[in-house]
Design a protein around this motif. Structure first.
Motif, PDB file in Angstrom:
ATOM      1  N   ALA A 190      -7.593 -17.169 -10.292  1.00 43.79           N
ATOM      2  CA  ALA A 190      -7.946 -15.814  -9.853  1.00 43.79           C
ATOM      3  C   ALA A 190      -8.051 -14.819 -11.002  1.00 43.79           C
ATOM      4  CB  ALA A 190      -6.898 -15.327  -8.852  1.00 43.79           C
ATOM      5  N   GLN A 191      -7.897 -15.273 -12.219  1.00 47.44           N
ATOM      6  CA  GLN A 191      -7.807 -14.385 -13.388  1.00 47.44           C
ATOM      7  C   GLN A 191      -8.895 -13.323 -13.425  1.00 47.44           C
ATOM      8  OE1 GLN A 191      -7.754 -16.507 -17.097  1.00 47.44           O
ATOM      9  NE2 GLN A 191      -8.134 -14.701 -18.340  1.00 47.44           N
ATOM     10  N   GLN A 192     -10.131 -13.712 -13.155  1.00 47.20           N
ATOM     11  CA  GLN A 192     -11.249 -12.786 -13.292  1.00 47.20           C
ATOM     12  C   GLN A 192     -11.273 -11.702 -12.215  1.00 47.20           C
ATOM     13  OE1 GLN A 192     -13.010 -12.890 -16.036  1.00 47.20           O
ATOM     14  NE2 GLN A 192     -11.798 -14.680 -16.630  1.00 47.20           N
ATOM     15  N   LEU A 193     -10.423 -11.832 -11.202  1.00 46.90           N
ATOM     16  CA  LEU A 193     -10.400 -10.859 -10.113  1.00 46.90           C
ATOM     17  C   LEU A 193      -9.462  -9.692 -10.385  1.00 46.90           C
ATOM     18  CD1 LEU A 193     -10.354 -13.334  -7.087  1.00 46.90           C
ATOM     19  CD2 LEU A 193     -12.329 -12.216  -8.155  1.00 46.90           C
ATOM     20  N   PHE A 194      -8.738  -9.773 -11.505  1.00 47.36           N
ATOM     21  CA  PHE A 194      -7.763  -8.736 -11.827  1.00 47.36           C
ATOM     22  C   PHE A 194      -8.253  -7.847 -12.967  1.00 47.36           C
ATOM     23  CE2 PHE A 194      -5.119 -12.255 -10.180  1.00 47.36           C
ATOM     24  CZ  PHE A 194      -4.481 -11.581  -9.149  1.00 47.36           C
ATOM     25  N   SER A 195      -7.748  -6.638 -12.979  1.00 45.62           N
ATOM     26  CA  SER A 195      -7.884  -5.778 -14.152  1.00 45.62           C
ATOM     27  C   SER A 195      -6.902  -6.281 -15.203  1.00 45.62           C
ATOM     28  CB  SER A 195      -7.557  -4.334 -13.780  1.00 45.62           C
ATOM     29  OG  SER A 195      -7.301  -3.572 -14.940  1.00 45.62           O
ATOM     30  N   ASP A 196      -7.265  -6.157 -16.479  1.00 46.88           N
ATOM     31  CA  ASP A 196      -6.344  -6.587 -17.539  1.00 46.88           C
ATOM     32  C   ASP A 196      -5.495  -5.423 -18.041  1.00 46.88           C
ATOM     33  OD1 ASP A 196      -8.179  -5.103 -18.945  1.00 46.88           O
ATOM     34  OD2 ASP A 196      -8.842  -6.744 -20.239  1.00 46.88           O
ATOM     35  N   GLU A 197      -5.506  -4.317 -17.303  1.00 48.08           N
ATOM     36  CA  GLU A 197      -4.840  -3.107 -17.772  1.00 48.08           C
ATOM     37  C   GLU A 197      -3.461  -2.876 -17.156  1.00 48.08           C
ATOM     38  OE1 GLU A 197      -7.546   0.069 -17.100  1.00 48.08           O
ATOM     39  OE2 GLU A 197      -9.040  -0.687 -18.524  1.00 48.08           O
ATOM     40  N   SER A 198      -3.067  -3.655 -16.157  1.00 43.30           N
ATOM     41  CA  SER A 198      -1.763  -3.431 -15.537  1.00 43.30           C
ATOM     42  C   SER A 198      -1.187  -4.746 -15.043  1.00 43.30           C
ATOM     43  CB  SER A 198      -1.881  -2.431 -14.378  1.00 43.30           C
ATOM     44  OG  SER A 198      -2.760  -2.915 -13.394  1.00 43.30           O
ATOM     45  N   PRO A 199       0.147  -4.832 -14.927  1.00 42.87           N
ATOM     46  CA  PRO A 199       0.787  -6.063 -14.462  1.00 42.87           C
ATOM     47  C   PRO A 199       0.350  -6.438 -13.046  1.00 42.87           C
ATOM     48  CG  PRO A 199       2.391  -4.601 -15.472  1.00 42.87           C
ATOM     49  CD  PRO A 199       1.136  -3.804 -15.310  1.00 42.87           C
ATOM     50  N   ILE A 200       0.496  -7.717 -12.746  1.00 42.81           N
ATOM     51  CA  ILE A 200       0.144  -8.255 -11.433  1.00 42.81           C
ATOM     52  C   ILE A 200       1.426  -8.640 -10.711  1.00 42.81           C
ATOM     53  CG2 ILE A 200      -1.082 -10.088 -10.209  1.00 42.81           C
ATOM     54  CD1 ILE A 200      -2.723 -10.389 -12.941  1.00 42.81           C
ATOM     55  N   LEU A 201       1.650  -8.058  -9.544  1.00 41.11           N
ATOM     56  CA  LEU A 201       2.781  -8.459  -8.718  1.00 41.11           C
ATOM     57  C   LEU A 201       2.389  -9.700  -7.932  1.00 41.11           C
ATOM     58  CD1 LEU A 201       5.566  -7.854  -7.337  1.00 41.11           C
ATOM     59  CD2 LEU A 201       4.221  -6.711  -5.565  1.00 41.11           C
ATOM     60  N   LEU A 202       3.239 -10.727  -7.961  1.00 37.51           N
ATOM     61  CA  LEU A 202       2.988 -11.937  -7.168  1.00 37.51           C
ATOM     62  C   LEU A 202       4.014 -12.024  -6.047  1.00 37.51           C
ATOM     63  CD1 LEU A 202       2.173 -12.916 -10.365  1.00 37.51           C
ATOM     64  CD2 LEU A 202       1.274 -14.724  -8.916  1.00 37.51           C
ATOM     65  N   HIS A 203       3.508 -12.295  -4.837  1.00 34.67           N
ATOM     66  CA  HIS A 203       4.361 -12.274  -3.656  1.00 34.67           C
ATOM     67  C   HIS A 203       3.859 -13.322  -2.661  1.00 34.67           C
ATOM     68  CE1 HIS A 203       6.538 -10.809  -0.147  1.00 34.67           C
ATOM     69  NE2 HIS A 203       7.162  -9.907  -0.900  1.00 34.67           N
ATOM     70  N   ASN A 204       4.759 -14.134  -2.121  1.00 38.22           N
ATOM     71  CA  ASN A 204       4.393 -15.111  -1.097  1.00 38.22           C
ATOM     72  C   ASN A 204       4.164 -14.401   0.234  1.00 38.22           C
ATOM     73  OD1 ASN A 204       4.631 -17.362  -2.793  1.00 38.22           O
ATOM     74  ND2 ASN A 204       6.823 -17.476  -2.434  1.00 38.22           N
ATOM     75  N   VAL A 205       3.139 -14.820   0.967  1.00 38.16           N
ATOM     76  CA  VAL A 205       2.798 -14.147   2.211  1.00 38.16           C
ATOM     77  C   VAL A 205       3.864 -14.335   3.282  1.00 38.16           C
ATOM     78  CG1 VAL A 205       1.532 -16.049   3.328  1.00 38.16           C
ATOM     79  CG2 VAL A 205       0.839 -13.656   3.735  1.00 38.16           C
ATOM     80  N   ASP A 206       4.673 -15.391   3.183  1.00 35.57           N
ATOM     81  CA  ASP A 206       5.655 -15.669   4.229  1.00 35.57           C
ATOM     82  C   ASP A 206       7.056 -15.178   3.872  1.00 35.57           C
ATOM     83  OD1 ASP A 206       6.030 -17.511   2.230  1.00 35.57           O
ATOM     84  OD2 ASP A 206       5.939 -19.287   3.516  1.00 35.57           O
ATOM     85  N   ILE A 207       7.149 -14.249   2.936  1.00 32.56           N
ATOM     86  CA  ILE A 207       8.434 -13.660   2.556  1.00 32.56           C
ATOM     87  C   ILE A 207       8.485 -12.199   3.011  1.00 32.56           C
ATOM     88  CG2 ILE A 207       9.885 -12.929   0.624  1.00 32.56           C
ATOM     89  CD1 ILE A 207      10.060 -15.876   1.056  1.00 32.56           C
ATOM     90  N   GLN A 246       0.828  -1.207   0.000  1.00 28.25           N
ATOM     91  CA  GLN A 246       0.000   0.000   0.000  1.00 28.25           C
ATOM     92  C   GLN A 246       0.861   1.257   0.000  1.00 28.25           C
ATOM     93  OE1 GLN A 246      -2.878  -0.398   3.363  1.00 28.25           O
ATOM     94  NE2 GLN A 246      -4.271   0.540   1.897  1.00 28.25           N
ATOM     95  N   ALA A 247       1.904   1.243   0.819  1.00 28.25           N
ATOM     96  CA  ALA A 247       2.779   2.412   0.930  1.00 28.25           C
ATOM     97  C   ALA A 247       3.499   2.699  -0.379  1.00 28.25           C
ATOM     98  CB  ALA A 247       3.783   2.200   2.053  1.00 28.25           C
ATOM     99  N   GLN A 248       3.600   1.677  -1.243  1.00 23.54           N
ATOM    100  CA  GLN A 248       4.298   1.841  -2.513  1.00 23.54           C
ATOM    101  C   GLN A 248       3.330   1.898  -3.693  1.00 23.54           C
ATOM    102  OE1 GLN A 248       7.666  -0.844  -2.682  1.00 23.54           O
ATOM    103  NE2 GLN A 248       8.274  -0.348  -0.609  1.00 23.54           N
ATOM    104  N   GLY A 249       2.075   2.227  -3.395  1.00 22.11           N
ATOM    105  CA  GLY A 249       1.138   2.571  -4.450  1.00 22.11           C
ATOM    106  C   GLY A 249       0.195   1.474  -4.906  1.00 22.11           C
ATOM    107  N   TYR A 250       0.227   0.305  -4.285  1.00 22.42           N
ATOM    108  CA  TYR A 250      -0.676  -0.777  -4.706  1.00 22.42           C
ATOM    109  C   TYR A 250      -2.052  -0.574  -4.078  1.00 22.42           C
ATOM    110  CZ  TYR A 250       3.063  -3.172  -7.052  1.00 22.42           C
ATOM    111  OH  TYR A 250       4.052  -3.482  -7.936  1.00 22.42           O
ATOM    112  N   TYR A 267       8.821  -1.798  -4.305  1.00 19.17           N
ATOM    113  CA  TYR A 267       7.896  -2.303  -5.323  1.00 19.17           C
ATOM    114  C   TYR A 267       7.467  -1.237  -6.319  1.00 19.17           C
ATOM    115  CZ  TYR A 267       8.040  -6.712  -3.049  1.00 19.17           C
ATOM    116  OH  TYR A 267       8.502  -7.898  -2.542  1.00 19.17           O
ATOM    117  N   GLY A 268       7.618   0.022  -5.946  1.00 17.80           N
ATOM    118  CA  GLY A 268       7.425   1.070  -6.933  1.00 17.80           C
ATOM    119  C   GLY A 268       8.497   0.977  -8.017  1.00 17.80           C
TER     120      GLY A 268
END
Length: 265
Positions: free
Chosen positions: A93-110, A43-47, A116-117
């Protein structure tokens, strides 16, 4: 819009007995759940759009998020019936995303020191995926050409090579202590001398343009297997972060390290 998928569906077996009663996403570090650290940093980096896949103690994650101020920004991808791995989870999860921008993938335990900006800015319009890599020693490496385009993968313990390119699949290679690709026989393509080996961080930026290429894949598959099957026809590149710091909080002995780590990033 900047959108991210936080992979939180795993069983967290290495964190037992904590995960006997809670999902790993809610395991606390420094008084806050792992999920909270990740979402607040993004969030702090604009997501501003988050998809979280859930399986183990899924309702606990839903209930936790519902009490947070970022709840309207979150959508859930339900994998309670079956764990789908990284590729299958993204496909579902494809339908939950906008098709207009890249998707960042991140493991919750990392936990990590990635800006990320900065990562989002590195993903160029003609690139289908950007994989964050580093010069870390490991048993498995991604192989890139000199333009940092993905070419293949190698397990240096078994010698197994995965690649859509026959000349690479049929090569006999290893990685030396300086992380250089070394042919083990004289019978190899001259292209092998132009390969670079890097360790994958598990962090990547995915263009929704790639979703149609996933249609022939089963429900359950790994994202690296997907990338390796399409890198000859899609523009998948590596991005090196020389000062990358990662902490896998997937096991009990790393929880103490995490308390210190979060004060340093």
């Amino acid at each position: 819009m900047k959108q991210a998928m936080i992979l939180a569906a795993g069983l967290g077996t290495r964190l037992k007995p904590l995960t006997d009663t809670m999902p790993k996403a809610l395991v606390p570090v420094g008084g806050k759940p792992l999920l909270e650290w990740n979402i607040r940093k993004l969030q702090a980096q604009g997501y501003d759009r988050f998809v979280i896949n859930i399986h183990h103690f899924a309702q606990q994650i839903i209930d936790y998020v519902s009490q947070q101020d970022y709840a309207p920004l979150v959508r859930f991808s339900d994998e309670t019936e079956q764990l789908l791995e990284t590729g299958g989870g993204l496909k579902k999860a494809q339908q939950l995303f906008s098709d207009e921008s890249p998707i960042l993938l991140h493991n919750v335990d990392i936990l990590d020191n990635v800006d990320y900006g900065w990562l989002a800015r590195q993903h160029q319009p003609d690139e289908d995926a950007v994989l964050l890599v580093s010069q870390r020693k490991t048993k498995r490496y991604l192989l890139f050409d000199n333009a940092m385009r993905l070419m293949g993968w190698i397990n240096i313990e078994t010698g197994e090579i995965k690649s859509p390119f026959p000349w690479l699949r049929e090569s006999d290679l290893t990685i030396d202590d300086n992380l250089q690709v070394i042919p083990l026989t004289s019978n190899h393509s001259p292209l092998t001398s132009k390969l670079n080996a890097f360790a994958f961080s598990g962090i990547h930026s995915f263009s929704p343009r790639l979703f149609p290429l996933m249609e022939r894949f089963p429900d359950k598959f790994g994202i690296i297997d997907f990338y390796l099957s399409v890198c000859h026809r899609a523009h998948i590149v590596g991005l090196v972060k020389s000062d990358l710091r990662l902490l896998d909080v997937g096991k009990l002995d790393s929880l103490e390290q995490a308390e210190t780590f979060i004060t340093q990033i």
